[in-house]
Design an enzyme around this catalytic site. Structure first.
Site, mmCIF file in Angstrom:
data_model
loop_
_atom_site.group_PDB
_atom_site.id
_atom_site.type_symbol
_atom_site.label_atom_id
_atom_site.label_comp_id
_atom_site.label_asym_id
_atom_site.label_seq_id
_atom_site.Cartn_x
_atom_site.Cartn_y
_atom_site.Cartn_z
ATOM 1 N N ALA A 57 7.596 13.345 16.748
ATOM 2 C CA ALA A 57 8.683 12.829 17.588
ATOM 3 C C ALA A 57 9.798 13.860 17.658
ATOM 4 C CB ALA A 57 9.213 11.517 17.019
ATOM 5 N N VAL A 58 10.206 14.190 18.861
ATOM 6 C CA VAL A 58 11.337 15.089 19.096
ATOM 7 C C VAL A 58 12.265 14.372 20.070
ATOM 8 C CG1 VAL A 58 12.086 17.312 20.024
ATOM 9 C CG2 VAL A 58 9.975 17.173 18.673
ATOM 10 N N ARG A 64 11.108 20.530 24.833
ATOM 11 C CA ARG A 64 10.782 21.796 25.497
ATOM 12 C C ARG A 64 11.658 22.940 24.984
ATOM 13 N NH1 ARG A 64 6.859 21.445 28.800
ATOM 14 N NH2 ARG A 64 7.333 23.396 29.823
ATOM 15 N N GLY A 66 11.145 24.094 21.720
ATOM 16 C CA GLY A 66 10.400 24.739 20.642
ATOM 17 C C GLY A 66 10.319 23.957 19.342
ATOM 18 N N GLY A 68 9.062 20.915 18.731
ATOM 19 C CA GLY A 68 7.750 20.306 18.568
ATOM 20 C C GLY A 68 6.715 21.325 18.135
ATOM 21 N N ARG A 69 6.697 22.473 18.777
ATOM 22 C CA ARG A 69 5.726 23.526 18.429
ATOM 23 C C ARG A 69 5.977 24.019 17.008
ATOM 24 N NH1 ARG A 69 1.882 27.141 20.605
ATOM 25 N NH2 ARG A 69 1.013 28.072 18.730
ATOM 26 N N GLU A 90 -4.770 12.043 17.575
ATOM 27 C CA GLU A 90 -5.016 11.236 18.753
ATOM 28 C C GLU A 90 -3.738 11.229 19.573
ATOM 29 O OE1 GLU A 90 -5.794 7.883 16.474
ATOM 30 O OE2 GLU A 90 -7.941 8.237 16.301
ATOM 31 N N ASN A 95 -0.192 11.280 28.222
ATOM 32 C CA ASN A 95 0.899 12.119 27.725
ATOM 33 C C ASN A 95 0.547 13.595 27.927
ATOM 34 O OD1 ASN A 95 2.987 13.352 26.374
ATOM 35 N ND2 ASN A 95 2.956 11.932 24.648
ATOM 36 N N TYR A 102 -0.368 20.487 22.155
ATOM 37 C CA TYR A 102 -1.448 20.583 21.173
ATOM 38 C C TYR A 102 -2.492 21.626 21.573
ATOM 39 C CZ TYR A 102 0.665 16.316 19.358
ATOM 40 O OH TYR A 102 1.549 15.401 18.846
#
Length: 136
Positions: A57-58, A64, A66, A68-69, A90, A95, A102
């Site tokens: 969760a971000v 966008r 960075g 999450g990455r 999953e 999404n 991913y």
């Protein structure tokens, strides 16, 4: 982050799958590991030689950027350090941004769970199963 804070951010980020409660986070924190950033978190676990990314969760206002990455990369490193050789997750078939994130992190789509998630309108949404080999 406390279970209440995790649940609050999760609720801001998810409608489908449904957001998790503080009680669910409290339970999961006894069985999984938590990675955090300024405006996000990732919950994952390792069992035997397999890792599972449970949720990421971000905060919507900083997506966008960075975070999450970075959390996914930290997860992959942590999972490998804990002995995992393969990682799974999953994600909602609807999404597209998460699926792209991913894939960019090296995950491949390997399966589909039809009707896995229940949408707020009581419809069902497929889950895409993704896998990454951690030995490469």
């Amino acid at each position: 982050m406390s279970p209440d804070a995790l649940a609050a951010l999760h609720a801001r980020c998810f409608e489908t799958p449904r957001p998790w409660s503080a009680a669910e986070f409290e339970y999961l924190l006894t069985r999984a590991f938590l990675l955090t950033s300024d405006a996000g978190f990732l919950l994952g676990r390792v069992v035997a030689d397999e890792a599972e990314l449970l949720t990421l969760a971000v905060a919507p206002e900083v997506r966008r950027g960075g975070q999450g990455r970075a959390l996914v990369d930290q997860f992959l490193d942590e999972a490998a350090q804990r002995g995992a050789v393969t990682s799974f997750l999953e994600v909602s078939a609807e999404n597209a941004p998460a699926r792209a994130l991913y894939r960019a992190a090296g995950f491949e789509e390997v399966g589909l769970r039809a009707g896995y998630y229940l949408a707020p309108d009581l419809g069902k949404i497929d889950a895409v199963v993704m896998r990454r080999d951690l030995r490469t």
